[in-house]
Design an enzyme around this catalytic site. Structure first.
Site, PDB file in Angstrom:
ATOM      1  N   HIS A 138       0.812  -1.222   0.000  1.00 52.68           N
ATOM      2  CA  HIS A 138       0.000   0.000   0.000  1.00 52.68           C
ATOM      3  C   HIS A 138       0.848   1.276   0.000  1.00 52.68           C
ATOM      4  O   HIS A 138       1.950   1.312   0.557  1.00 52.68           O
ATOM      5  CB  HIS A 138      -0.935   0.005   1.211  1.00 52.68           C
ATOM      6  CG  HIS A 138      -0.188   0.037   2.515  1.00 52.68           C
ATOM      7  ND1 HIS A 138       0.158   1.206   3.127  1.00 52.68           N
ATOM      8  CD2 HIS A 138       0.322  -0.957   3.291  1.00 52.68           C
ATOM      9  CE1 HIS A 138       0.826   0.938   4.235  1.00 52.68           C
ATOM     10  NE2 HIS A 138       0.947  -0.373   4.351  1.00 52.68           N
ATOM     11  N   HIS A 147      12.120   0.066 -12.875  1.00 53.16           N
ATOM     12  CA  HIS A 147      11.875  -1.337 -13.215  1.00 53.16           C
ATOM     13  C   HIS A 147      11.877  -2.145 -11.920  1.00 53.16           C
ATOM     14  O   HIS A 147      12.904  -2.219 -11.236  1.00 53.16           O
ATOM     15  CB  HIS A 147      12.962  -1.835 -14.171  1.00 53.16           C
ATOM     16  CG  HIS A 147      12.820  -3.273 -14.574  1.00 53.16           C
ATOM     17  ND1 HIS A 147      13.631  -3.861 -15.521  1.00 53.16           N
ATOM     18  CD2 HIS A 147      11.984  -4.255 -14.175  1.00 53.16           C
ATOM     19  CE1 HIS A 147      13.293  -5.127 -15.675  1.00 53.16           C
ATOM     20  NE2 HIS A 147      12.301  -5.404 -14.854  1.00 53.16           N
TER      21      HIS A 147
HETATM   22  C1  LIG Z   1      24.149  -5.907  -8.746  1.00 53.81           C
HETATM   23  C2  LIG Z   1      24.400  -5.979 -10.249  1.00 53.81           C
HETATM   24  C3  LIG Z   1      23.776  -4.724 -10.932  1.00 53.81           C
HETATM   25  C4  LIG Z   1      25.903  -5.970 -10.448  1.00 53.81           C
HETATM   26  O1  LIG Z   1      26.189  -6.113 -11.813  1.00 53.81           O
HETATM   27  P1  LIG Z   1      27.708  -6.050 -12.298  1.00 53.81           P
HETATM   28  O2  LIG Z   1      28.260  -4.712 -11.984  1.00 53.81           O
HETATM   29  O3  LIG Z   1      27.741  -6.480 -13.735  1.00 53.81           O
HETATM   30  O4  LIG Z   1      28.401  -7.102 -11.335  1.00 53.81           O
HETATM   31  P2  LIG Z   1      29.308  -8.378 -11.679  1.00 53.81           P
HETATM   32  O5  LIG Z   1      28.487  -9.445 -12.276  1.00 53.81           O
HETATM   33  O6  LIG Z   1      30.496  -7.870 -12.437  1.00 53.81           O
HETATM   34  O7  LIG Z   1      29.756  -8.826 -10.229  1.00 53.81           O
HETATM   35  C5  LIG Z   1      30.625  -8.026  -9.425  1.00 53.81           C
HETATM   36  C6  LIG Z   1      30.662  -8.622  -8.036  1.00 53.81           C
HETATM   37  O8  LIG Z   1      29.392  -8.406  -7.395  1.00 53.81           O
HETATM   38  C7  LIG Z   1      28.818  -9.665  -7.016  1.00 53.81           C
HETATM   39  N1  LIG Z   1      27.380  -9.565  -7.248  1.00 53.81           N
HETATM   40  C8  LIG Z   1      26.760  -9.374  -8.432  1.00 53.81           C
HETATM   41  N2  LIG Z   1      25.434  -9.311  -8.240  1.00 53.81           N
HETATM   42  C9  LIG Z   1      25.223  -9.489  -6.933  1.00 53.81           C
HETATM   43  C10 LIG Z   1      24.052  -9.526  -6.155  1.00 53.81           C
HETATM   44  N3  LIG Z   1      22.830  -9.358  -6.703  1.00 53.81           N
HETATM   45  N4  LIG Z   1      24.163  -9.710  -4.823  1.00 53.81           N
HETATM   46  C11 LIG Z   1      25.393  -9.877  -4.254  1.00 53.81           C
HETATM   47  N5  LIG Z   1      26.554  -9.836  -4.953  1.00 53.81           N
HETATM   48  C12 LIG Z   1      26.453  -9.636  -6.290  1.00 53.81           C
HETATM   49  C13 LIG Z   1      29.478 -10.692  -7.917  1.00 53.81           C
HETATM   50  O9  LIG Z   1      29.452 -11.980  -7.336  1.00 53.81           O
HETATM   51  C14 LIG Z   1      30.862 -10.133  -8.024  1.00 53.81           C
HETATM   52  O10 LIG Z   1      31.565 -10.423  -6.841  1.00 53.81           O
HETATM   53  P3  LIG Z   1      33.157 -10.745  -6.885  1.00 53.81           P
HETATM   54  O11 LIG Z   1      33.817  -9.489  -7.388  1.00 53.81           O
HETATM   55  O12 LIG Z   1      33.464 -11.061  -5.464  1.00 53.81           O
HETATM   56  O13 LIG Z   1      33.312 -11.890  -7.828  1.00 53.81           O
HETATM   57  C15 LIG Z   1      23.781  -7.239 -10.889  1.00 53.81           C
HETATM   58  O14 LIG Z   1      24.503  -8.415 -10.589  1.00 53.81           O
HETATM   59  C16 LIG Z   1      22.336  -7.453 -10.482  1.00 53.81           C
HETATM   60  O15 LIG Z   1      22.000  -8.047  -9.448  1.00 53.81           O
HETATM   61  N6  LIG Z   1      21.453  -6.964 -11.384  1.00 53.81           N
HETATM   62  C17 LIG Z   1      20.033  -7.146 -11.267  1.00 53.81           C
HETATM   63  C18 LIG Z   1      19.554  -7.762 -12.576  1.00 53.81           C
HETATM   64  C19 LIG Z   1      18.059  -7.898 -12.601  1.00 53.81           C
HETATM   65  O16 LIG Z   1      17.429  -8.359 -11.672  1.00 53.81           O
HETATM   66  N7  LIG Z   1      17.500  -7.470 -13.732  1.00 53.81           N
HETATM   67  C20 LIG Z   1      16.093  -7.584 -14.000  1.00 53.81           C
HETATM   68  C21 LIG Z   1      15.912  -8.594 -15.090  1.00 53.81           C
HETATM   69  S1  LIG Z   1      14.247  -8.845 -15.512  1.00 53.81           S
END
Ligand SMILES: CC(C)(COP(=O)(O)OP(=O)(O)OC[C@H]1O[C@@H](n2cnc3c(N)ncnc32)[C@H](O)[C@@H]1OP(=O)(O)O)[C@@H](O)C(=O)NCCC(=O)NCCS
Length: 224
Positions: A138, A147
């Site tokens: 709510h 998004h």
């Molecule tokens: C948080 C996020 C934006 C980071 O993206 P990124 O900058 O490309 O990150 P990377 O994949 O390069 O990972 C970098 C580090 O963060 C960690 N990490 C990535 N996503 C994480 C998350 N959601 N929670 C915790 N740690 C995360 C990785 O394990 C990595 O750790 P390391 O350096 O120890 O190996 C992305 O992982 C995420 O969660 N995006 C959400 C996507 C989503 O839900 N989209 C909607 C689709 S419909």
């Protein structure tokens, strides 16, 4: 009402499916097809609709409204601004199996997927995405171009800023806010307010260290 879907990728195909489900449920609209600047897609059919041409072909296809079916929040904002300046109208795609309280307001261009629940008093901005099965409790305020990813849960009185991405399966505790263009990582639990333009991950969600000198903006890489 004839609607053109702008973008024929995975996101556009979900928009198409929602519009077709709306038609089945009795909505007075006709999804006319997709436009996409990937010329390799021209003439292909997805979810029963054809790719009619590229964005510049818009004027060749009679329509009453468009839907910008682009997952990246910044790109969706840019395209929507361009189209608004050309006097386009924006439709709303709202799956008939979303549960939405009667007083909820929804801005133009917004997409609401199957299984979404929105409780009373909430205000949803323009060109937002409420993705599959998320719950908006709510009196939430969801900003334009935000998004809310699949399976997210937002408590009561939550504010999500413009262009923010709340990643898959994240939770935002009641009365917390997420700033404009912030990114909440998948699975995070937001227990404190998150400032604008930061990436926050984990449980509890904490802003992630970014490289010295800035690098890309928080929402630059937004897979969908
Ligand atoms: C948080 C996020 C934006 C980071 O993206 P990124 O900058 O490309 O990150 P990377 O994949 O390069 O990972 C970098 C580090 O963060 C960690 N990490 C990535 N996503 C994480 C998350 N959601 N929670 C915790 N740690 C995360 C990785 O394990 C990595 O750790 P390391 O350096 O120890 O190996 C992305 O992982 C995420 O969660 N995006 C959400 C996507 C989503 O839900 N989209 C909607 C689709 S419909």
């Amino acid at each position: 009402m004839h609607i053109l879907i702008l973008g024929a990728g995975g996101h556009g195909q979900v928009v198409a499916d929602i519009l077709l489900r709306m038609v089945e449920a009795g909505a007075d609209l006709t999804p006319a097809g997709y436009l996409d600047d990937n010329l390799g897609l021209a003439g292909q059919r997805f979810v029963g609709l054809s790719v009619l041409g590229c964005m510049a072909d818009r004027i060749r296809w009679p329509h009453d409204a468009v839907l910008v079916a682009v997952g990246d929040n910044h790109t969706r904002q840019r395209v929507a601004h361009q189209l608004a300046s050309q006097a386009e109208c924006f439709a709303i795609a709202c799956h008939p199996r979303a549960i939405i309280a009667p007083d909820v307001s929804i801005g133009p261009g917004t997409m609401i997927c199957g299984g979404v629940v929105i409780n009373p008093g909430s205000v949803i901005g323009a060109h937002a995405i409420l993705n599959t099965g998320c719950t908006i409790d709510h009196h939430n305020r969801i900003g334009d171009y935000a998004h809310i990813a699949p399976g997210v849960h937002l408590g009561g009185d939550v504010q999500i800023g413009a262009g923010a991405l709340v990643g898959i399966g994240a939770t935002v505790m009641p009365q917390r806010s997420v700033g404009d263009w912030a990114v909440i990582g998948a699975g995070a639990v937001v227990t404190k307010d998150i400032p604008s333009s930061v990436i926050a991950v984990g449980m509890p969600a904490r802003p992630r260290q970014t490289e010295p000198g800035g690098g890309r903006h928080a929402g630059a890489k937004e897979p969908i």
